[in-house]
Design a protein around this motif. Structure first.
Motif, PDB file in Angstrom:
ATOM      1  N   VAL A  43      -6.353  -7.156   6.475  1.00 45.77           N
ATOM      2  CA  VAL A  43      -5.059  -7.497   6.996  1.00 45.77           C
ATOM      3  C   VAL A  43      -4.229  -7.731   5.939  1.00 45.77           C
ATOM      4  O   VAL A  43      -4.628  -9.014   5.203  1.00 45.77           O
ATOM      5  N   ILE A  44      -3.220  -7.276   5.467  1.00 44.40           N
ATOM      6  CA  ILE A  44      -2.345  -7.643   4.295  1.00 44.40           C
ATOM      7  C   ILE A  44      -1.287  -8.648   4.674  1.00 44.40           C
ATOM      8  O   ILE A  44      -0.442  -8.231   5.670  1.00 44.40           O
ATOM      9  N   LYS A  45      -1.202  -9.871   4.388  1.00 42.16           N
ATOM     10  CA  LYS A  45      -0.216 -10.720   4.550  1.00 42.16           C
ATOM     11  C   LYS A  45       0.923 -10.843   3.403  1.00 42.16           C
ATOM     12  O   LYS A  45       0.422 -11.009   2.268  1.00 42.16           O
ATOM     13  N   PRO A  46       2.202 -11.042   4.018  1.00 44.01           N
ATOM     14  CA  PRO A  46       3.156 -11.329   2.946  1.00 44.01           C
ATOM     15  C   PRO A  46       3.001 -12.762   2.113  1.00 44.01           C
ATOM     16  O   PRO A  46       2.650 -13.626   2.808  1.00 44.01           O
ATOM     17  N   LEU A  47       3.431 -12.738   0.920  1.00 43.64           N
ATOM     18  CA  LEU A  47       3.369 -13.932   0.122  1.00 43.64           C
ATOM     19  C   LEU A  47       4.108 -15.124   0.460  1.00 43.64           C
ATOM     20  O   LEU A  47       3.840 -16.095   0.237  1.00 43.64           O
ATOM     21  N   GLY A  48       5.180 -14.606   1.419  1.00 39.79           N
ATOM     22  CA  GLY A  48       6.183 -15.707   1.858  1.00 39.79           C
ATOM     23  C   GLY A  48       7.102 -16.304   0.803  1.00 39.79           C
ATOM     24  O   GLY A  48       7.022 -15.762  -0.776  1.00 39.79           O
ATOM     25  N   GLU A  49       8.032 -17.125   1.052  1.00 38.67           N
ATOM     26  CA  GLU A  49       9.222 -17.621   0.462  1.00 38.67           C
ATOM     27  C   GLU A  49       8.608 -18.477  -0.792  1.00 38.67           C
ATOM     28  O   GLU A  49       9.075 -18.707  -1.750  1.00 38.67           O
ATOM     29  N   TYR A  50       7.357 -19.143  -0.432  1.00 38.88           N
ATOM     30  CA  TYR A  50       6.930 -20.081  -1.807  1.00 38.88           C
ATOM     31  C   TYR A  50       6.467 -19.364  -2.965  1.00 38.88           C
ATOM     32  O   TYR A  50       6.900 -19.808  -3.830  1.00 38.88           O
ATOM     33  N   LEU A  51       5.967 -18.048  -2.825  1.00 35.44           N
ATOM     34  CA  LEU A  51       5.591 -17.796  -3.863  1.00 35.44           C
ATOM     35  C   LEU A  51       6.698 -16.481  -4.225  1.00 35.44           C
ATOM     36  O   LEU A  51       6.868 -15.922  -5.376  1.00 35.44           O
ATOM     37  N   GLY A  52       7.490 -16.046  -3.302  1.00 40.92           N
ATOM     38  CA  GLY A  52       8.553 -14.922  -3.446  1.00 40.92           C
ATOM     39  C   GLY A  52       7.939 -13.666  -3.975  1.00 40.92           C
ATOM     40  O   GLY A  52       6.822 -13.273  -3.762  1.00 40.92           O
ATOM     41  N   ASN A  53       8.671 -12.864  -4.460  1.00 41.48           N
ATOM     42  CA  ASN A  53       8.294 -11.475  -4.994  1.00 41.48           C
ATOM     43  C   ASN A  53       7.620 -11.581  -6.365  1.00 41.48           C
ATOM     44  O   ASN A  53       8.133 -12.162  -7.209  1.00 41.48           O
ATOM     45  N   ILE A  54       6.403 -10.960  -6.371  1.00 40.39           N
ATOM     46  CA  ILE A  54       5.674 -11.025  -7.864  1.00 40.39           C
ATOM     47  C   ILE A  54       5.662  -9.388  -7.867  1.00 40.39           C
ATOM     48  O   ILE A  54       5.194  -8.820  -7.154  1.00 40.39           O
ATOM     49  N   ASP A  55       6.149  -8.968  -9.196  1.00 38.68           N
ATOM     50  CA  ASP A  55       6.107  -7.531  -9.336  1.00 38.68           C
ATOM     51  C   ASP A  55       4.719  -6.919  -9.488  1.00 38.68           C
ATOM     52  O   ASP A  55       3.684  -7.645  -9.973  1.00 38.68           O
ATOM     53  N   GLY A  56       4.507  -5.698  -8.661  1.00 42.80           N
ATOM     54  CA  GLY A  56       3.198  -5.387  -8.732  1.00 42.80           C
ATOM     55  C   GLY A  56       2.138  -5.676  -7.485  1.00 42.80           C
ATOM     56  O   GLY A  56       1.293  -5.027  -7.288  1.00 42.80           O
ATOM     57  N   LEU A  70      -5.221 -11.227  -4.176  1.00 42.73           N
ATOM     58  CA  LEU A  70      -3.742 -10.755  -4.129  1.00 42.73           C
ATOM     59  C   LEU A  70      -4.014  -9.189  -4.077  1.00 42.73           C
ATOM     60  O   LEU A  70      -5.013  -8.763  -4.547  1.00 42.73           O
ATOM     61  N   ILE A  71      -3.242  -8.168  -3.265  1.00 44.35           N
ATOM     62  CA  ILE A  71      -3.198  -7.077  -3.126  1.00 44.35           C
ATOM     63  C   ILE A  71      -2.056  -6.235  -3.919  1.00 44.35           C
ATOM     64  O   ILE A  71      -0.970  -6.656  -4.016  1.00 44.35           O
ATOM     65  N   LEU A  72      -2.378  -5.181  -4.852  1.00 44.32           N
ATOM     66  CA  LEU A  72      -1.570  -4.679  -5.507  1.00 44.32           C
ATOM     67  C   LEU A  72      -0.926  -3.561  -4.897  1.00 44.32           C
ATOM     68  O   LEU A  72      -1.282  -2.943  -3.845  1.00 44.32           O
ATOM     69  N   ASP A  73       0.238  -3.320  -5.372  1.00 45.60           N
ATOM     70  CA  ASP A  73       1.191  -2.206  -4.894  1.00 45.60           C
ATOM     71  C   ASP A  73       1.146  -1.223  -5.632  1.00 45.60           C
ATOM     72  O   ASP A  73       1.597  -1.044  -6.655  1.00 45.60           O
ATOM     73  N   PRO A  74       0.343   0.113  -5.207  1.00 44.88           N
ATOM     74  CA  PRO A  74       0.040   1.190  -6.361  1.00 44.88           C
ATOM     75  C   PRO A  74       1.553   1.831  -6.666  1.00 44.88           C
ATOM     76  O   PRO A  74       1.677   2.181  -7.801  1.00 44.88           O
ATOM     77  N   HIS A  75       2.358   1.933  -5.803  1.00 47.57           N
ATOM     78  CA  HIS A  75       3.841   2.775  -6.088  1.00 47.57           C
ATOM     79  C   HIS A  75       4.507   1.662  -7.034  1.00 47.57           C
ATOM     80  O   HIS A  75       4.888   2.531  -8.152  1.00 47.57           O
ATOM     81  N   GLU A  76       4.536   0.516  -6.904  1.00 42.90           N
ATOM     82  CA  GLU A  76       5.087  -0.448  -7.792  1.00 42.90           C
ATOM     83  C   GLU A  76       4.519  -0.417  -9.426  1.00 42.90           C
ATOM     84  O   GLU A  76       5.042  -0.608 -10.253  1.00 42.90           O
TER      85      GLU A  76
END
Length: 88
Positions: A43-56, A70-76
């Motif tokens: 189950v993939i959980k969002p990183l939340g506001e603490y870590l914010g958006n991390i590219d990829g 951490l789970i990679l985003d293949p499209h990104e």
């Protein structure tokens, strides 16, 4: 992949390299990885506001042994590789 994510390079002096091939919009991209893990249902959980958006990175999950990965985003990842001119 290390170069895209700003990580130190792995051991490239091996005789056999592991490559993960991702498909995006009919194109393929090969990513050299240090190792492959076994297939798992997660189950993939969002990183939340603490870590914010991390590219990829699309999120994180907790494995059965309690470790967090951490789970990679293949499209990104594909967009990052092609925008930097590193796709072969």
């Amino acid at each position: 992949l290390c170069g895209l994510l700003g990580m130190p390079p792995g051991d490239m002096d091996r005789e056999v390299l592991s490559v993960v091939v991702i498909h995006d919009n009919g194109r393929r991209l090969g990513l050299v990885v240090d190792r492959l893990q076994e297939r798992q249902e997660i189950v993939i959980k969002p990183l939340g506001e603490y870590l914010g958006n991390i590219d990829g990175i699309s999120g994180a999950t907790i494995l059965g042994d309690g470790s967090v990965i951490l789970i990679l985003d293949p499209h990104e990842i594909y967009l990052m590789a092609t925008s930097k001119g590193t796709a072969q």
